[in-house]
Design an enzyme around this catalytic site. Structure first.
Site, short mmCIF file in Angstrom:
data_model
loop_
_atom_site.label_atom_id
_atom_site.label_comp_id
_atom_site.label_asym_id
_atom_site.label_seq_id
_atom_site.Cartn_x
_atom_site.Cartn_y
_atom_site.Cartn_z
N ILE A 162 47.54 74.50 21.33
CA ILE A 162 48.67 73.82 21.03
C ILE A 162 48.16 72.85 19.72
O ILE A 162 47.21 71.94 19.88
CB ILE A 162 49.20 72.73 21.91
CG1 ILE A 162 49.28 73.43 23.16
CG2 ILE A 162 50.58 72.06 21.54
CD1 ILE A 162 50.14 74.49 23.60
N TYR A 204 34.29 69.68 28.27
CA TYR A 204 35.80 69.50 28.41
C TYR A 204 36.21 70.29 29.77
O TYR A 204 37.04 69.74 30.73
CB TYR A 204 36.33 69.93 27.22
CG TYR A 204 37.80 69.79 27.34
CD1 TYR A 204 38.41 68.66 27.32
CD2 TYR A 204 38.65 70.94 26.89
CE1 TYR A 204 39.95 68.64 27.24
CE2 TYR A 204 40.18 70.89 26.84
CZ TYR A 204 40.86 69.61 27.14
OH TYR A 204 42.08 69.53 27.23
N GLY A 205 35.81 71.23 29.97
CA GLY A 205 36.18 72.26 30.99
C GLY A 205 35.66 71.71 32.36
O GLY A 205 36.47 71.80 33.25
N ASN A 258 48.73 63.08 31.44
CA ASN A 258 48.40 64.05 29.94
C ASN A 258 47.22 63.55 29.13
O ASN A 258 46.84 64.60 28.67
CB ASN A 258 49.58 63.96 29.35
CG ASN A 258 49.58 64.52 27.84
OD1 ASN A 258 49.37 65.75 27.82
ND2 ASN A 258 49.79 63.75 26.90
N LYS A 292 38.09 68.93 33.47
CA LYS A 292 39.22 69.62 33.81
C LYS A 292 39.32 70.32 35.25
O LYS A 292 40.39 70.42 35.81
CB LYS A 292 39.60 70.38 32.66
CG LYS A 292 40.06 69.61 31.32
CD LYS A 292 41.35 68.61 31.56
CE LYS A 292 41.82 68.45 30.24
NZ LYS A 292 43.18 67.44 30.57
N ASP A 336 43.50 51.06 27.35
CA ASP A 336 42.13 52.20 27.39
C ASP A 336 42.40 52.76 28.57
O ASP A 336 42.03 52.02 29.65
CB ASP A 336 40.87 51.73 26.89
CG ASP A 336 39.60 52.72 27.14
OD1 ASP A 336 40.04 53.87 27.79
OD2 ASP A 336 38.56 52.51 26.59
N ILE A 337 42.78 53.86 28.94
CA ILE A 337 43.19 54.54 30.21
C ILE A 337 41.62 54.63 31.05
O ILE A 337 41.69 54.63 32.20
CB ILE A 337 44.03 55.60 30.46
CG1 ILE A 337 43.33 56.94 29.64
CG2 ILE A 337 45.32 55.47 30.03
CD1 ILE A 337 44.05 58.22 29.82
#
Ligand code: ZN
Length: 678
Positions: free
Chosen positions: A609, A576-577, A510, A580, A483-484
């Protein structure tokens, strides 16, 4: 004891699969027992050893010809197939025996000219030896017990003691025409022998059937092992967990540094640290044993003649002491070249003087190569050689080939001819870690780097999915499940990279996941955990990677999967943004802080994607809410074409190839004016 694994019904199954042609059936059984030999690491190591079978085949005119099927170069016996045993017309090979001499170039040419299939790989350099022996099946190995025997000072005497006159004894001659002729002479002087001992080289056995020849290989080897009272190794090829391996990335960087070209790739390492790989350090003759030479001539091509020896008292002192040890090794190698090259018939080109394997006290045996496969082969031979030296020394002495014979093999004209030919793949020697590596984008990215020759480490949560992903990726890659977002995960993943390959060249940070919801409604816990994954994990992995790259002291790269959300907010995607956007700033900050180290830091803004993040259900829903069909939704960009995971992977590769680019964001979204950087 090596177990005889020949099984009549298995052999029958192989023959049956080959169809009705008798020669094909013989060849199939040849493949079967070749694999039995190749799959036993105490019988055979990389490159060493080969097998053959003689058959009769009708040519296009219906004329029957005798054909020798012998191992072709580039094939390993453990996984060999019929195509790996090219057929060569036997009679033209036999005719060569009347010659007094034959150059290696002419020998290879005659062999190629007589191939049944012109596209076959080159038949083994030991082809003529197989041809000149009359038996249907011939097997040749460099088994560990035979290497001990072959390098004893009184090898002939001990061989007679064990075998009486059941084995012929062939003096050392470099593989090729001369050796084949000599071995045939030894055989002719007593055609009753069951096999041959090749001094300083290895073992041949033969028979009328595959079973007989294989049985002799196993039986003879066991007889030698028994005589030498050899106990089977317990931990060959073992790579057990180890906490402090920081000497490996330092060594990796130091070796590359000596080659001067700052952008040249570093070697990939293969660590073996079981008890067998440490055993030499319990002895007081480590230095003496390290300088004697390799146990069989072809070993020198993958391992050089001696290991780099690093006692703990040296490497604990740090980088400068390691630099000194590597420089001493290379100076000695150059001196060896300068001594031996003038004796050669034609001019020789110095090979790179860097070590190809190391004995590191407290760490283990390390094989080094241009990629993980080559490093693995070097490590296999290094482990086997360490054992041969210890057992041999205690059984009377380890006296392998002298320096001049070693040089003759290492600087063999056919090997020299290969130098400088062909360009290595772009990412050969590069170790690439991809977080989220089992996901669509992560795996596509790893595939793009692997296609360029990189060795990858896929990091992801789930072991099962990682196993599937790495199976798709191919051989010589690694996985790491964690779990990173957990404390310590990044450091442990970096340790895994060092443990697997010796270091790291490129991190593709990623992994990510979108958390939806309006900012005024989203739960605090959900918001913070979005930051854990989409910002803090990036920060932890990139800084841990940078620390590892600093140990290497060579250029490296960090690539982030950011997102168009970082600059072009989407409704209900704030959780999320926001992280990021922080990750994009992280990219810029690291580019600034790591430039001095030659570490480039860049990012990608991808959009829309198909992946774990953008599932088919989600796409259906989105398309419906916009009143378009799914394809139109997915192609909703300036180019009107769907952006696929592979496009992201290729864009990461493009960034990785952009050698003077750092602090840059590349968009991979098919064009979106609102998401353009300005
Ligand atoms: Zn050999």
């Amino acid at each position: 004891m090596i177990e005889n694994l020949y099984d009549k019904s298995d052999a029958g199954a192989w023959r049956a699969k080959a169809g009705s042609n008798e020669a094909d059936q013989e060849l199939a059984e040849r493949v079967y027992t070749s694999r039995l030999i190749g799959q036993n690491r105490d019988l055979l190591m990389h490159g060493g050893g080969n097998t053959s079978v003689k058959v009769e085949r009708a040519n296009l005119f219906g004329v029957t010809e005798r054909v020798l099927h012998v191992k072709g170069s580039g094939w390993d016996l453990d996984v060999i197939e019929a195509a790996g045993l090219p057929g060569v017309r036997l009679d033209p090979l036999l005719a060569l025996r009347q010659l007094d001499g034959l150059s290696d170039e002419d020998m290879v040419n005659v062999q190629r000219c007589n191939l049944l299939d012109s596209t076959s790989p080159n038949p083994s350099v030991e082809t003529l030896l197989h041809a000149f022996l009359p038996h249907t099946y011939v097997d040749h190995t460099h088994a560990t017990p035979f290497l001990v025997l072959a390098n004893l000072p009184n090898a002939e005497e001990v061989c007679r003691e064990i075998f009486g006159d059941r084995l012929g004894i062939v003096p050392y001659i470099m593989p090729g025409f001369g050796l084949a002729k000599k071995a045939a002479e030894v055989f002719d002087s007593n055609p009753e022998v069951e096999g041959l001992l090749l001094l300083n080289h290895g073992h041949f056995a033969f028979g009328a059937t595959a079973e007989e020849s294989y049985g002799k290989i196993v039986g003879h080897t066991n007889e030698v092992a028994k005589h030498l009272e050899m106990t089977p190794p317990t931990s060959l090829r073992e790579r057990k967990p180890a906490d402090d391996l920081s000497v490996l990335p330092v060594l990796r960087g130091v070796i590359a540094e000596q080659a001067r070209d700052v952008d040249a790739p570093m070697a990939v390492f293969d660590l073996r640290n079981g008890d067998d790989a440490q055993a030499i350090w319990k002895r007081d003759d480590v230095t003496a044993l390290s300088t004697r030479g390799m146990a069989s001539p072809d070993h020198v091509l993958r391992t050089k003649g001696r290991p780099l020896v690093l006692p703990e008292s040296v490497w604990r002192k740090g980088r400068e002491a390691i630099v000194q040890a590597v420089q001493d090794f290379e100076a000695e190698y150059r001196a060896y070249f300068d001594r031996e090259a003038p004796r050669a018939k034609e001019p020789k080109t110095l090979l790179t003087p860097d070590p190809k394997h190391a004995w590191i006290e407290g760490i283990g045996v390390v094989g080094m190569g241009v990629n993980a496969k080559a490093a693995g082969a070097a490590a296999d031979l290094a482990e086997q050689n360490m054992r041969v030296r210890m057992v041999g020394e205690d059984a009377g002495g380890f006296y392998p080939l002298g320096e001049t014979d070693q040089f003759e093999c290492e600087y063999w004209s056919l090997e020299q001819a290969k130098l400088g030919k062909g360009t290595p793949p772009r990412f050969q020697g590069r170790i690439v870690m991809v977080t989220g590596g089992a996901g669509a984008i992560g795996l596509a990215t790893a595939k793009a780097f692997a296609a360029g020759g990189a060795n990858c480490i896929l990091v992801d949560l789930d072991e099962g999915r990682l196993a599937e992903a790495v199976a798709e990726l191919g051989d010589w890659h690694q996985t790491y499940a964690c779990d990173i977002t957990k404390p310590g995960a990044a450091a442990a993943a970096m340790n895994h990279a060092v443990h697997s390959f010796g270091g790291l060249d490129i991190l593709v940070s990623n992994a990510g996941s979108a958390t939806g919801g309006a900012l005024i409604e989203i739960e605090d816990d959900a918001f913070r955990s979005a930051f854990e994954l989409n910002f803090f994990a990036h920060k932890e992995f990139s800084t841990a990677a940078a620390k590892l790259m600093r140990l290497q002291g060579r250029p490296g790269q960090i690539l982030f999967n950011i997102s168009k959300q970082a600059i072009n907010p989407g409704k209900n995607l704030g959780a999320y943004g926001l992280p990021k956007a922080a990750t994009m700033f992280l990219m810029r900050q690291l580019a600034l802080e790591l430039g001095d180290d030659g570490i480039r830091v860049n990012g990608l803004n991808a959009d829309r994607i198909r992946s774990g993040l953008l599932t088919d259900d989600f796409i259906r829903e989105r398309a419906k809410s916009r009143n378009v069909d799914e394809n139109t939704y997915m192609a909703g960009n300036l180019l009107k074409r769907e952006v696929e995971a592979r496009h992201v992977g290729e864009a990461f590769v493009a960034l990785a190839c952009s050698e003077r680019t750092t602090g840059h964001v590349l968009t991979v979204d098919g064009g979106n004016t609102a998401a353009e950087l300005r």
